[in-house]
Design a protein around this motif. Structure first.
Motif, PDB file in Angstrom:
ATOM      1  N   GLY A  69       0.842  -1.295   0.099  1.00  0.00           N
ATOM      2  CA  GLY A  69       0.017   0.108   0.062  1.00  0.00           C
ATOM      3  C   GLY A  69       0.816   1.403   0.058  1.00  0.00           C
ATOM      4  N   ILE A  70       2.134   1.126   0.130  1.00  0.00           N
ATOM      5  CA  ILE A  70       2.847   2.455   0.082  1.00  0.00           C
ATOM      6  C   ILE A  70       3.922   2.131  -1.060  1.00  0.00           C
ATOM      7  CG2 ILE A  70       4.665   3.728   1.341  1.00  0.00           C
ATOM      8  CD1 ILE A  70       3.776   2.336   3.889  1.00  0.00           C
ATOM      9  N   GLY A  71       3.806   3.440  -1.924  1.00  0.00           N
ATOM     10  CA  GLY A  71       4.485   3.435  -3.145  1.00  0.00           C
ATOM     11  C   GLY A  71       4.963   4.876  -3.438  1.00  0.00           C
ATOM     12  N   ASP A  72       5.689   4.931  -4.483  1.00  0.00           N
ATOM     13  CA  ASP A  72       6.122   6.196  -5.092  1.00  0.00           C
ATOM     14  C   ASP A  72       5.083   7.209  -5.501  1.00  0.00           C
ATOM     15  OD1 ASP A  72       8.773   5.631  -4.412  1.00  0.00           O
ATOM     16  OD2 ASP A  72       9.187   4.841  -6.447  1.00  0.00           O
ATOM     17  N   VAL A  73       5.216   8.523  -5.355  1.00  0.00           N
ATOM     18  CA  VAL A  73       4.489   9.475  -6.273  1.00  0.00           C
ATOM     19  C   VAL A  73       4.905   9.375  -7.389  1.00  0.00           C
ATOM     20  CG1 VAL A  73       3.391  11.832  -6.294  1.00  0.00           C
ATOM     21  CG2 VAL A  73       4.074  10.615  -3.854  1.00  0.00           C
ATOM     22  N   GLN A  74       3.993   9.345  -8.540  1.00  0.00           N
ATOM     23  CA  GLN A  74       4.397   9.273  -9.864  1.00  0.00           C
ATOM     24  C   GLN A  74       3.400  10.186 -10.643  1.00  0.00           C
ATOM     25  OE1 GLN A  74       5.034   5.424 -11.608  1.00  0.00           O
ATOM     26  NE2 GLN A  74       6.439   4.867 -10.030  1.00  0.00           N
ATOM     27  N   ILE A  80       8.287  11.394  -8.776  1.00  0.00           N
ATOM     28  CA  ILE A  80       8.598  12.604  -8.425  1.00  0.00           C
ATOM     29  C   ILE A  80       9.065  12.569  -7.189  1.00  0.00           C
ATOM     30  CG2 ILE A  80       7.388  14.913  -7.944  1.00  0.00           C
ATOM     31  CD1 ILE A  80       5.228  14.226  -9.754  1.00  0.00           C
ATOM     32  N   HIS A  81      10.472  13.080  -7.171  1.00  0.00           N
ATOM     33  CA  HIS A  81      11.190  12.955  -5.835  1.00  0.00           C
ATOM     34  C   HIS A  81      10.778  14.006  -4.849  1.00  0.00           C
ATOM     35  CE1 HIS A  81      14.507  10.205  -7.252  1.00  0.00           C
ATOM     36  NE2 HIS A  81      14.081  10.724  -8.255  1.00  0.00           N
ATOM     37  N   HIS A  82      11.022  13.784  -3.487  1.00  0.00           N
ATOM     38  CA  HIS A  82      10.336  14.647  -2.673  1.00  0.00           C
ATOM     39  C   HIS A  82      10.876  15.887  -2.583  1.00  0.00           C
ATOM     40  CE1 HIS A  82      12.651  11.606  -0.071  1.00  0.00           C
ATOM     41  NE2 HIS A  82      13.039  12.704   0.458  1.00  0.00           N
TER      42      HIS A  82
END
Length: 173
Positions: A69-74, A80-82
């Motif tokens: 349930g936890i993944g990168d923002v894309q 998209i890096h933080h």
């Protein structure tokens, strides 16, 4: 109308106007009593930086170990890096600082500034090498830099004294 059990002064009529609201006390005044409004923003920036850095390291580690349930923002398949969110947050804080100068705004801007800086510094190694080295040996540059910032700023805040807030700041909303 006055209730019958409350005596009323013959020369005073019941007030029909609404009472003047008292200004709301800032939650930062309760959290950081005795710290001037000018210094409060710096303390909150330091807290925001330290907590956000730790939180981002935990979140990215959970992504790295593939917690469900936890993944990168894309966006459009691009990660998209933080640090991008940190840059955007610093832009908002900068613009707000040009307009708003109240003690309450300075406190919120200080907190947001610390959060934005942590998002950027956490990926400093990526920005220096222009490669995603977050989990590589080179990624330790970000950790070292963040710990240095936390230590130096914390040391400066601890070793310098802020003046007691003037009476106008104590009740500042």
């Amino acid at each position: 109308m006055t209730p019958s059990h409350i005596p009323r002064s013959p020369d005073r009529r019941p007030s029909t106007s609404t009472p003047t609201p008292t200004p709301r006390r800032s939650p930062w005044l309760r959290l950081l009593p005795g710290i001037s409004s000018e210094r409060r923003g710096f303390v909150l920036a330091w807290w925001g930086f330290a907590l956000t850095f730790g939180g981002m390291r935990l979140l990215t580690w959970l992504i790295h170990i593939d917690v469900a349930g936890i993944g990168d923002v894309q966006a459009g398949g691009v990660h998209i890096h933080h640090y991008v969110w940190g840059i955007l947050l610093l832009a908002v804080v900068g613009a707000a600082g040009l307009v708003e100068r109240s003690a309450r705004a300075r406190a919120w801007m200080g907190l947001a500034y610390g959060v934005g800086m942590a998002l950027i510094v956490d990926e400093a190694a990526l920005l220096i090498s222009l490669e995603d080295v977050y989990w590589d040996t080179e990624g330790w540059v970000s950790i070292a830099l963040a710990l240095a910032v936390i230590a130096v700023v914390g040391g400066v805040l601890a070793s310098t004294r802020g003046r007691r807030p003037p009476a106008r700041d104590r009740d500042d909303a």
